[in-house]
Every structure is written in structure tokens, then in C-alpha cells.
Design a protein around this motif. Structure first.
Motif, PDB file in Angstrom:
ATOM      1  N   GLU A  15     -60.172 -17.281 -16.167  1.00 23.97           N
ATOM      2  CA  GLU A  15     -59.842 -15.869 -16.273  1.00 23.97           C
ATOM      3  C   GLU A  15     -59.080 -15.447 -17.627  1.00 23.97           C
ATOM      4  OE1 GLU A  15     -58.551 -12.341 -13.119  1.00 23.97           O
ATOM      5  OE2 GLU A  15     -57.842 -14.405 -12.981  1.00 23.97           O
ATOM      6  N   LYS A  16     -58.179 -16.140 -18.072  1.00 27.48           N
ATOM      7  CA  LYS A  16     -57.600 -15.558 -19.293  1.00 27.48           C
ATOM      8  C   LYS A  16     -58.369 -15.504 -20.313  1.00 27.48           C
ATOM      9  CE  LYS A  16     -52.631 -16.494 -18.353  1.00 27.48           C
ATOM     10  NZ  LYS A  16     -51.290 -17.498 -18.848  1.00 27.48           N
ATOM     11  N   ARG A  17     -59.094 -16.567 -20.431  1.00 25.29           N
ATOM     12  CA  ARG A  17     -60.268 -16.733 -21.546  1.00 25.29           C
ATOM     13  C   ARG A  17     -61.326 -15.712 -21.373  1.00 25.29           C
ATOM     14  NH1 ARG A  17     -61.718 -22.663 -21.085  1.00 25.29           N
ATOM     15  NH2 ARG A  17     -63.347 -22.164 -22.601  1.00 25.29           N
ATOM     16  N   ILE A  18     -61.540 -15.251 -20.496  1.00 24.84           N
ATOM     17  CA  ILE A  18     -62.520 -14.430 -20.199  1.00 24.84           C
ATOM     18  C   ILE A  18     -62.137 -12.772 -20.688  1.00 24.84           C
ATOM     19  CG2 ILE A  18     -63.841 -12.914 -18.525  1.00 24.84           C
ATOM     20  CD1 ILE A  18     -64.983 -15.198 -17.270  1.00 24.84           C
ATOM     21  N   LEU A  19     -60.580 -12.608 -20.331  1.00 23.72           N
ATOM     22  CA  LEU A  19     -59.880 -11.517 -20.725  1.00 23.72           C
ATOM     23  C   LEU A  19     -59.916 -11.236 -22.122  1.00 23.72           C
ATOM     24  CD1 LEU A  19     -57.319 -11.183 -17.613  1.00 23.72           C
ATOM     25  CD2 LEU A  19     -59.270  -9.817 -18.242  1.00 23.72           C
ATOM     26  N   LYS A  20     -59.681 -12.533 -22.603  1.00 27.36           N
ATOM     27  CA  LYS A  20     -59.382 -12.412 -24.311  1.00 27.36           C
ATOM     28  C   LYS A  20     -60.752 -12.167 -24.758  1.00 27.36           C
ATOM     29  CE  LYS A  20     -58.008 -15.587 -28.079  1.00 27.36           C
ATOM     30  NZ  LYS A  20     -57.507 -16.857 -28.460  1.00 27.36           N
ATOM     31  N   HIS A  21     -61.930 -12.486 -24.666  1.00 31.89           N
ATOM     32  CA  HIS A  21     -63.156 -12.307 -24.978  1.00 31.89           C
ATOM     33  C   HIS A  21     -63.594 -10.617 -24.827  1.00 31.89           C
ATOM     34  CE1 HIS A  21     -64.278 -16.352 -25.368  1.00 31.89           C
ATOM     35  NE2 HIS A  21     -64.487 -16.631 -23.971  1.00 31.89           N
ATOM     36  N   ASN A  22     -63.127 -10.157 -23.753  1.00 34.29           N
ATOM     37  CA  ASN A  22     -63.159  -8.750 -23.473  1.00 34.29           C
ATOM     38  C   ASN A  22     -62.466  -8.149 -24.720  1.00 34.29           C
ATOM     39  OD1 ASN A  22     -63.503  -6.248 -22.546  1.00 34.29           O
ATOM     40  ND2 ASN A  22     -62.666  -6.712 -20.397  1.00 34.29           N
ATOM     41  N   HIS A  23     -60.860  -8.490 -24.806  1.00 32.47           N
ATOM     42  CA  HIS A  23     -60.197  -7.802 -25.782  1.00 32.47           C
ATOM     43  C   HIS A  23     -60.576  -7.885 -27.008  1.00 32.47           C
ATOM     44  CE1 HIS A  23     -56.252  -6.833 -27.665  1.00 32.47           C
ATOM     45  NE2 HIS A  23     -56.447  -7.791 -28.381  1.00 32.47           N
ATOM     46  N   ASN A  24     -61.166  -8.969 -27.576  1.00 26.89           N
ATOM     47  CA  ASN A  24     -61.858  -9.165 -28.772  1.00 26.89           C
ATOM     48  C   ASN A  24     -62.899  -8.228 -29.243  1.00 26.89           C
ATOM     49  OD1 ASN A  24     -59.802 -11.091 -29.257  1.00 26.89           O
ATOM     50  ND2 ASN A  24     -61.143 -12.905 -28.914  1.00 26.89           N
ATOM     51  N   LEU A  25     -63.948  -8.195 -28.014  1.00 26.69           N
ATOM     52  CA  LEU A  25     -64.681  -7.171 -28.285  1.00 26.69           C
ATOM     53  C   LEU A  25     -64.336  -5.895 -28.400  1.00 26.69           C
ATOM     54  CD1 LEU A  25     -67.347  -8.695 -25.597  1.00 26.69           C
ATOM     55  CD2 LEU A  25     -67.669  -8.327 -28.214  1.00 26.69           C
ATOM     56  N   LYS A  26     -63.475  -5.481 -27.646  1.00 24.27           N
ATOM     57  CA  LYS A  26     -62.890  -4.076 -27.720  1.00 24.27           C
ATOM     58  C   LYS A  26     -62.306  -3.806 -29.015  1.00 24.27           C
ATOM     59  CE  LYS A  26     -61.907  -3.089 -22.990  1.00 24.27           C
ATOM     60  NZ  LYS A  26     -60.418  -3.140 -21.830  1.00 24.27           N
ATOM     61  N   GLN A  27     -61.541  -4.825 -29.751  1.00 27.59           N
ATOM     62  CA  GLN A  27     -60.975  -4.680 -31.073  1.00 27.59           C
ATOM     63  C   GLN A  27     -62.209  -4.588 -32.108  1.00 27.59           C
ATOM     64  OE1 GLN A  27     -57.750  -3.896 -30.278  1.00 27.59           O
ATOM     65  NE2 GLN A  27     -57.498  -4.695 -32.370  1.00 27.59           N
ATOM     66  N   ALA A  28     -63.344  -5.320 -31.900  1.00 26.58           N
ATOM     67  CA  ALA A  28     -64.428  -5.237 -32.815  1.00 26.58           C
ATOM     68  C   ALA A  28     -65.140  -3.906 -32.712  1.00 26.58           C
ATOM     69  CB  ALA A  28     -65.399  -6.192 -32.497  1.00 26.58           C
ATOM     70  N   PHE A  29     -65.069  -3.273 -31.662  1.00 27.61           N
ATOM     71  CA  PHE A  29     -65.856  -1.919 -31.629  1.00 27.61           C
ATOM     72  C   PHE A  29     -64.691  -0.958 -32.223  1.00 27.61           C
ATOM     73  CE2 PHE A  29     -68.526  -3.583 -27.931  1.00 27.61           C
ATOM     74  CZ  PHE A  29     -69.702  -2.698 -28.236  1.00 27.61           C
ATOM     75  N   LYS A  30     -63.726  -1.094 -32.194  1.00 24.70           N
ATOM     76  CA  LYS A  30     -62.686  -0.025 -32.605  1.00 24.70           C
ATOM     77  C   LYS A  30     -62.693  -0.154 -34.097  1.00 24.70           C
ATOM     78  CE  LYS A  30     -59.092  -0.038 -29.123  1.00 24.70           C
ATOM     79  NZ  LYS A  30     -57.713  -0.125 -28.867  1.00 24.70           N
TER      80      LYS A  30
END
Length: 493
Positions: free
Chosen positions: A471-486
Motif C-alpha cells: 500500500e505504501k508503494r502504491i501511494l508513492k506511485h500516486n505521489h510521484n505522478l502528482k508531482q510529475a503533473f505539477k
């Protein structure tokens, strides 16, 4: 008296001669008349038409039923084609679609619902301003209006929708019947009709032909139009609610639904008005006005929630999450989540999302009036969210690529390439994580089958730790994508 044979023959011969003479005279007279008529202009015109290749048209009143049937058959054969040749699957499908569309166009008016749905808002709009201007409404009437609006609204969401249609939890019979009474007061159809139609909606969502209130047919149809006529998609198939048709209480409600509607909306509301000293004011506000408001708040879910909002969990249908619509609909506005995870008793799955229906069900469970609350695990929800993030990232890349010719930032191609590489890298890691998660789920099921009872707790604890790591790893993927979008949004701003 006897007559001799010779005398009889002589008499017959004389009679025959006289008859032949008279007939000859009649024929000669007929020939003279026919000759005169043949010289008539009208008869000459008729003869000319009869001898020509295009005879005079037969008046409609003289056509036989057989002629009409023959003409109809000819027209049908022309439109369908040569019936002797077998149709291909594509042609059959096309004909079925045309037949369904024709049935939609020819759908008869559904008089009772149409009358109620058209007359009630007009009556409320006309009578209410006059009544409020000429009468003083007491506080108890307003309290009754609010209380019954909440009861009927949440009876639809908690009772008809999440309890009966989706079976997301089990309720004590007293709670179930309380919601059933409130839903009857809401005048949205019997439990059989409402739940059957709703299950059909989920099964055929967005299908213009089979979804009872398909948003693909536009706002008006999905909001209210689908109830004004007897459309083919609105025919109830009670085969999809076998769990409900066995219920004796629901059978009674369905059989005597009209009587229950009158008894609750006139009898019950009127009785409350009599108790608080204002029958007409209570009937108007807690009855008529409340009814119209309840109707259209519910209808907004079928229409607006399939048109406006976000799709954080799936883009396979038109359902949207809409926070604003969640407020008047008691949490039903998180419609994208609901369509993807329809068996979860929650619509607003986040702790901060406004979903009073979810809170009410949870509260009932706390006091023992509800049980078996069904939920979707966090990993599955995160999986859906991250998957949609990747979809949006891919669309973002395609959109920026199409607009490159209009953007002057020389660093954009490099930024776009970096963004694309980052998305693909994260997507690969995400897929690896999902595979581990799926393997872990399979392992958990196998352990529960094979392990003895005393070792189940130990196995569960070990699996929980692994689940937590994934779950932590999936949340990290989510965070990384959001940063890339920004970053890419900043570059393209």
C-alpha cells in the motif's frame, strides 16, 4: 283433371314461340340503346382509358382490405429487402436497433407518472408564493417540513438504494420497514419498480436502448423524460430482484402502492398538520413542496451526476463524483465511485467526504440495527485511483504533443519527454506492485483454506505487514505522478 299428352305439347310449343319472339324484340331494343350510348362522349372516354395501359384509379373507398394488406406487404418487403435471403448478423443487429429506436419514438404517454411529475411542480410554484404571502407559517410546520424531507430523502438512499438495490448491508426489520414507509412517502415507485430499474441501470449503464435513464439520451431524458412515456427500456423485469419479490412486506407495498401513497402523503401528513394546528400549511410544505424537492434531488443523480464532475476511479461510464450534488442527495453525489464499487455501503469513501447515508448506516451498525456492512479494501481503491492517474497522464502527453506547434517554450519537448519517461517508469513499477499484491491476495486465500485455526491469526498478521508495504508503494506511485503533473503543468502554463 287429366290433360292429354298431345294437348300439353301443343300448349308448351305455343308458349315457347311467344317467348322467343319477345326476347328477340328485347335484344333489338338493347342494341339500339347500346349504339346510342356508345356514341356518348363519357362512354368513349371510359373505353379509351380501359384500352390504355394506365387504367382509371380506383377510389380509396372502393379498395378492399385485401388490397391494403397487399400494398403494406409490398412496402415492407421493399424496406426490408428480399426476405428469402438470410440476413447477416450485422444486418440483424441493425434491424433490431432500428426496431428499438422506432419503439422509443412511438412510446405511449405514461399518464399517471406524467401527470404527477408535471402537475406537482406547477402547483408548488403557483400555490406556495401565494400561501406564504397570505398566511403565517408556524415553526412546527417548518420543522415538520425539514424532518419529513430528511426522512424521505434518506429512505431512498439508505433504504431503496444501498439496502435493497445493492444489498450493501443488512438491516433490522424495524429499520427496513421504517425506510420502506419513508420511501413510499417519497413517491418514487414501489420497491420492486425502483430496485429493478436501478439494477438494470447498473447492468446497462449508458446504453441508449437498455439503460432506463441513460445519460446518452441527454439531460431531459435522464432527469425526468424517461418516466413520462412507456419506453421499452423502462419496462420492469422483476427477474433481476428475486431476493425482493420473496419479501411479503414488499409484496404488499407493491400490490397496494397507490393506496399507500395516498395514505402517507395525505393521511399521515394531514394528521401531523392537525396535531400541530395547521393542516393546509403542512400539506403544502411538508407534502407538496417537499415531494417536488425530493423528486428532483434524486433525479439529479441520474442526470447531472452523469454529466458534471470528476472520474477518479473509472472512465468506462459517464458517472461522476460531484461534491456539490452530494450535499442535497445525502452523499449520493460520489457517483463515479459508486458505479465502480456499487457493493460498498459508502459512496463518499474518504473520511472527509460528505456522506450522511454512510454515517447513518455505520451508526445503525454500532447499536445493532444493521450488520454485514460491505466495503472495498483500500488496496483495490488505490489501484483504481492510480490506474486512472496513468490514464490521465497518457492523455496529457497526447494533448501536449498535439499542441506543440502552438507553444514557443523551447524546453517543452525535453520536458515532455522527461514527463513521458517518468510516467512510463512509474507505470512499470506500478504493474510490478500490482502483481505482488495479486499474488499476496491469492496466498492469503490459500492460507485461510489450509492453515489450522490457531495459525490463522499469525498468518493474517504476517500478511497485513506485506499488504501495508505494498500500500505504501502504491501511494508513492500516486505521489510521484502528482508531482510529475505539477511540473509539466508549470512548464506548459
Amino acid at each position: 283433371m287429366k290433360i292429354r299428352n298431345g294437348s300439353l305439347l301443343s300448349s308448351l310449343r305455343a308458349v315457347g314461340q311467344r317467348s322467343l319472339h319477345n326476347a328477340s324484340k328485347a335484344v333489338n331494343s338493347g342494341k339500339k340503346v347500346a349504339g346510342a350510348l356508345s356514341r356518348s362522349p363519357l362512354v368513349q372516354l371510359i373505353n379509351k382509358q380501359l384500352n390504355s395501359s394506365s387504367p382509371l384509379p380506383i377510389p380509396t373507398s372502393m379498395k378492399t382490405v385485401k388490397d391494403e394488406r397487399q400494398n403494406t406487404a409490398e412496402l415492407e418487403s421493399e424496406s426490408v429487402g428480399n426476405s428469402s435471403e438470410p440476413l447477416t448478423a450485422e444486418e440483424q443487429l441493425k434491424q433490431e436497433q432500428l426496431a428499438k429506436e422506432l419503439a422509443f419514438k412511438r412510446a405511449p404517454i405514461n399518464w399517471i407518472p406524467a401527470a404527477v411529475l408535471i402537475a406537482t411542480p406547477i402547483a408548488a410554484a403557483v400555490i406556495t408564493p401565494w400561501y406564504l404571502a397570505t398566511h403565517e407559517v408556524s415553526k412546527p410546520v417548518w420543522i415538520t417540513f425539514g424532518a419529513i424531507a430528511i426522512w424521505t430523502g434518506m429512505s431512498i438512499t439508505t433504504g431503496y438504494h444501498r439496502l435493497m438495490s445493492h444489498r450493501t448491508y443488512k438491516a433490522h426489520p424495524a429499520v427496513r420497514n421504517f425506510f420502506l414507509l419513508g420511501a413510499t412517502l417519497a413517491v418514487q415507485g414501489s420497491a420492486f419498480d425502483w430496485c429493478s430499474g436501478h439494477r438494470t441501470h447498473h447492468r446497462h449503464v449508458d446504453d441508449p436502448m437498455d439503460d432506463p435513464y441513460s445519460a446518452k439520451r441527454g439531460f431531459w431524458f435522464s432527469h425526468i423524460g424517461w418516466m413520462l412515456k412507456n419506453y421499452p427500456s423502462g419496462n420492469f423485469d422483476y427477474k433481476n430482484i428475486p431476493d425482493l419479490t420473496k419479501d411479503k412486506v414488499l409484496q404488499i407495498q407493491h400490490k397496494y402502492y397507490g393506496l399507500w401513497v395516498v395514505a402517507t402523503n395525505v393521511g399521515l401528513i394531514g394528521a401531523i398538520g392537525w396535531l400541530i394546528g395547521d393542516v393546509w400549511g403542512t400539506l403544502l410544505l411538508a407534502g407538496l413542496v417537499r415531494l417536488v424537492i425530493n423528486h428532483h434531488f434524486t433525479f439529479f443523480i441520474n442526470s447531472l451526476c452523469h454529466m458534471f464532475g470528476t472520474r477518479p476511479y473509472t472512465d468506462t461510464n459517464t458517472a461522476r463524483d460531484n461534491f456539490l450534488l452530494a450535499i442535497p442527495t445525502w452523499g449520493e453525489g460520489y457517483h463515479n465511485y459508486h458505479h465502480f464499487f456499487q457493493y460498498d455501503y459508502r459512496n463518499g469513501v474518504k473520511w472527509w467526504q460528505y456522506d450522511p447515508t454512510k454515517w447513518l448506516i455505520a451508526a445503525l451498525a454500532k447499536v445493532g440495527l444493521a450488520s454485514d456492512l460491505r466495503t472495498v479494501d483500500n488496496m483495490t481503491i488505490k489501484h483504481a485511483e492510480v490506474n486512472m492517474m496513468f490514464k490521465r497522464a497518457q492523455k496529457k502527453i497526447e494533448k501536449i504533443s498535439d499542441e506543440q506547434g502552438l507553444i514557443t517554450d523551447s524546453n517543452l519537448p525535453r520536458s515532455l519527454q522527461n514527463f513521458s519517461d517518468r510516467v512510463h517508469f512509474e507505470y512499470q513499477l506500478f504493474n510490478d506492485t500490482v502483481k505482488e499484491w495479486q499474488a499476496l491476495k491469492a496466498k492469503a486465500m490459500q492460507l485461510k483454506k489450509n492453515e489450522f485455526a490457531e495459525r490463522l491469526h499469525e498468518a493474517d498478521e504476517a500478511l497485513k505487514d506485506q499488504y501495508h508495504m505494498i500500500e505504501k508503494r502504491i501511494l508513492k506511485h500516486n505521489h510521484n505522478l502528482k508531482q510529475a503533473f505539477k511540473e509539466i503543468s508549470f512548464k506548459t502554463a
